[in-house]
Design a protein around this motif. Structure first.
Motif, PDB file in Angstrom:
ATOM      1  N   VAL A   2      34.011  17.057 -49.268  1.00  0.00           N
ATOM      2  CA  VAL A   2      34.076  16.942 -47.812  1.00  0.00           C
ATOM      3  C   VAL A   2      32.681  17.106 -47.240  1.00  0.00           C
ATOM      4  CG1 VAL A   2      34.989  17.994 -45.712  1.00  0.00           C
ATOM      5  CG2 VAL A   2      36.440  17.823 -47.752  1.00  0.00           C
ATOM      6  N   GLN A   3      32.359  16.322 -46.238  1.00  0.00           N
ATOM      7  CA  GLN A   3      31.115  16.468 -45.493  1.00  0.00           C
ATOM      8  C   GLN A   3      31.444  16.845 -44.054  1.00  0.00           C
ATOM      9  OE1 GLN A   3      31.602  13.243 -47.194  1.00  0.00           O
ATOM     10  NE2 GLN A   3      30.911  14.389 -48.987  1.00  0.00           N
ATOM     11  N   LEU A   4      30.580  17.678 -43.465  1.00  0.00           N
ATOM     12  CA  LEU A   4      30.811  18.172 -42.118  1.00  0.00           C
ATOM     13  C   LEU A   4      29.580  17.940 -41.261  1.00  0.00           C
ATOM     14  CD1 LEU A   4      32.409  21.620 -43.078  1.00  0.00           C
ATOM     15  CD2 LEU A   4      33.619  19.540 -42.417  1.00  0.00           C
ATOM     16  N   VAL A   5      29.809  17.506 -40.025  1.00  0.00           N
ATOM     17  CA  VAL A   5      28.711  17.328 -39.074  1.00  0.00           C
ATOM     18  C   VAL A   5      29.108  17.972 -37.760  1.00  0.00           C
ATOM     19  CG1 VAL A   5      27.308  15.679 -37.799  1.00  0.00           C
ATOM     20  CG2 VAL A   5      27.978  15.181 -40.165  1.00  0.00           C
ATOM     21  N   GLU A   6      28.306  18.933 -37.328  1.00  0.00           N
ATOM     22  CA  GLU A   6      28.584  19.624 -36.065  1.00  0.00           C
ATOM     23  C   GLU A   6      27.850  18.959 -34.911  1.00  0.00           C
ATOM     24  OE1 GLU A   6      27.963  23.204 -39.049  1.00  0.00           O
ATOM     25  OE2 GLU A   6      26.952  21.304 -38.618  1.00  0.00           O
ATOM     26  N   SER A   7      28.381  19.160 -33.714  1.00  0.00           N
ATOM     27  CA  SER A   7      27.727  18.703 -32.500  1.00  0.00           C
ATOM     28  C   SER A   7      28.150  19.606 -31.354  1.00  0.00           C
ATOM     29  CB  SER A   7      28.085  17.248 -32.203  1.00  0.00           C
ATOM     30  OG  SER A   7      29.472  17.100 -32.009  1.00  0.00           O
ATOM     31  N   GLY A   8      27.426  19.522 -30.258  1.00  0.00           N
ATOM     32  CA  GLY A   8      27.840  20.215 -29.051  1.00  0.00           C
ATOM     33  C   GLY A   8      27.093  21.489 -28.736  1.00  0.00           C
TER      34      GLY A   8
END
Length: 112
Positions: A2-8
């Motif tokens: 799984v790959q995760l990308v945060e934003s905000g």
């Protein structure tokens, strides 16, 4: 995998709000829970909030009643709505999928 990308992440004043999002990709069918962590005083990651596939929500003591976590399984997203922000919430927030997958982190800065 799984790959995760945060934003905000970003800047807010005391009492303000921010919303973080985390997008998962890859083997999302293996995800049982998703959550957010931040660095504690000992520089170890501490739980902010976690949500399971059954929508059970778990919160760290310092954010209960101020933060809320939600997930959008159709889009493989998890959100962290942060309200009543305090300067102590200034930190890097990491998206996490147990047991070992972490995002790169997104910075939150709360001014007094």
């Amino acid at each position: 995998q799984v790959q995760l990308v945060e934003s905000g992440g970003g800047f807010a004043q005391t009492g303000g709000s921010l919303r973080l999002s985390c997008a998962a990709s890859g083997r999302t069918d293996t995800i049982i829970a998703m959550g957010w962590f931040r660095l504690g005083p000992d520089k170890q990651r501490e739980l902010v909030a976690m949500i399971t596939s059954g929508n059970q929500e778990i919160y760290g003591d310092s954010v209960k009643d101020r933060f809320s976590i939600s997930r959008d399984d159709d889009k493989n997203l998890v959100h962290l709505q942060m309200r009543s922000l305090k300067p102590d919430d200034t930190n890097t927030y990491y998206c996490h999928v147990p047991p070992t997958t972490w995002g790169q982190g997104t910075q939150v800065n709360v001014s007094s």
